[in-house]
Design an enzyme around this catalytic site. Structure first.
Site, PDB file in Angstrom:
ATOM      1  N   SER A 261       0.845  -1.194   0.000  1.00  0.00           N
ATOM      2  CA  SER A 261       0.000   0.000   0.000  1.00  0.00           C
ATOM      3  C   SER A 261       0.886   1.252   0.000  1.00  0.00           C
ATOM      4  CB  SER A 261      -0.971  -0.042   1.189  1.00  0.00           C
ATOM      5  OG  SER A 261      -2.015   0.880   1.023  1.00  0.00           O
TER       6      SER A 261
ATOM      7  N   GLU B 283      -1.477  -3.370  -7.819  1.00  0.00           N
ATOM      8  CA  GLU B 283      -2.733  -3.618  -7.095  1.00  0.00           C
ATOM      9  C   GLU B 283      -3.295  -2.265  -6.680  1.00  0.00           C
ATOM     10  OE1 GLU B 283      -3.380  -2.993  -3.617  1.00  0.00           O
ATOM     11  OE2 GLU B 283      -1.405  -2.148  -3.226  1.00  0.00           O
TER      12      GLU B 283
ATOM     13  N   HIS C  88      -4.945  -5.474  -1.401  1.00  0.00           N
ATOM     14  CA  HIS C  88      -5.763  -5.263  -0.205  1.00  0.00           C
ATOM     15  C   HIS C  88      -6.746  -6.428  -0.077  1.00  0.00           C
ATOM     16  CE1 HIS C  88      -3.969  -1.312  -0.727  1.00  0.00           C
ATOM     17  NE2 HIS C  88      -4.388  -0.978   0.473  1.00  0.00           N
TER      18      HIS C  88
END
Length: 319
Positions: free
Chosen positions: A122, A222, A292
């Protein structure tokens, strides 16, 4: 899902190092809103055999951040010097981009050369790619302490594959991960630098000194809370900037938790990917268990890797 029990080598002569056992949980980005999750994560990591320590400022708070910029920067440098084997981020959110111009990259490189593994995903993408750009040293895209090891039974608990993959990667035993992809890529082989992470965070570095200029790489991506049209727009920006065509392959992980719109009228993430495939000669694969999502593998950012596809079975290895 993953291939266990071999040895890793990243070009910095770590292949005879002791297995990583000591670990610091630190907070370089968003505030840890649930202190209990941090405590659960520390306990769980100790049960896994890691001597898990929580950095002094991991619970600091300043607006939405885990302490002000100076506090988080000092923590990053303190963790680099602490002599422990692993630096595991507590959570993502936002905050590392504020620090990129001030990080002591030679200090980070020194810590990696001494065997430290920096782990997260992230917002950690900003740190991982900046480290690659400035030092050419590898880091690990992998779980976060609170999000992955601090999960309650009601939240589904700690994912077995995430846990096993992390433990093997940190012990130096993980040499490859496998996943199922779509039909149409049988026989594909690609070798190059493995890099990537969160799409929005990665894109925010384009045109800055913190962007790694990787040619002939394997790019994994992602994201979360981003509608497919925003994913498509971001990927088209990478394509129009020459990034996608410069890669050997692009591998897509999870793109989750977005809201569909009545205006979509059949437009989906699949539609977006199909359109993108028509704009680049670089193969775009899907199915990577990363993002996630509860089940996530560990990937060495900045290491030379090989992608091989047989039928629908894909493997990324870096031994």
């Amino acid at each position: 899902m993953h291939a266990p029990h071999s040895h890793d080598h990243d070009g910095h002569d770590h292949d005879h190092e002791a297995p990583a056992r000591s670990l610091t949980i630190h907070s370089p980005s968003g505030v840890v809103a649930q202190g209990a999750a941090l405590t659960r994560a520390q306990r769980h990591l100790r049960r896994l055999g890691f001597d898990a320590h929580v950095d002094d400022s991991a619970r600091a708070r300043s607006q939405r951040f885990a302490g002000d910029d100076d506090t988080r920067l000092a923590a990053l440098h303190r963790v680099a010097r602490d002599g422990r084997d692993i630096a595991l981020a507590s959570r993502g959110g936002y905050g590392l981009t504020r620090l990129l111009d001030r990080i002591d990259y030679p200090l980070i490189a020194q810590s990696i050369d001494a065997g430290k593994r920096w782990v997260g995903y992230s917002d950690q993408t900003a740190f991982q790619l900046a480290v690659l750009a400035h030092t050419q040293r590898p880091t690990w895209a992998g779980p976060l302490a609170c999000d992955d090891f601090g999960r309650t039974p009601e939240q589904g608990g700690v994912d077995d594959i995430t846990e096993a993959c992390f433990a093997e990667a940190m012990r130096g035993e993980l040499e490859a991960i496998g996943f199922r992809t779509e039909v149409g890529f049988d026989g594909l082989q690609a070798r190059g630098t493995l890099w990537g992470g969160n799409l929005c965070v990665l894109l925010s570095l384009l045109g800055t000194p913190h962007w790694p200029r990787v040619k002939g790489g394997i790019l994994f991506l992602e994201d979360v809370n981003e509608h497919p049209y925003r994913i498509e727009r971001s990927l088209l920006q990478l394509q129009q900037a020459g990034v996608l065509d410069a890669q050997k392959a692009v591998v897509l992980g999870g793109f989750t938790d977005y809201r569909k719109s009545p205006l979509d009228r059949g437009y989906t993430l699949r539609s977006a990917v199909e359109h993108l495939r028509g704009t680049t000669r670089t193969p775009i694969l899907t199915g990577l268990p990363f993002g996630h999502v509860p089940t996530k593998v560990c990937l060495p950012v900045g290491r030379r890797a090989t992608l091989v596809v047989e039928g629908r079975d894909a493997m990324i290895g870096w031994a």
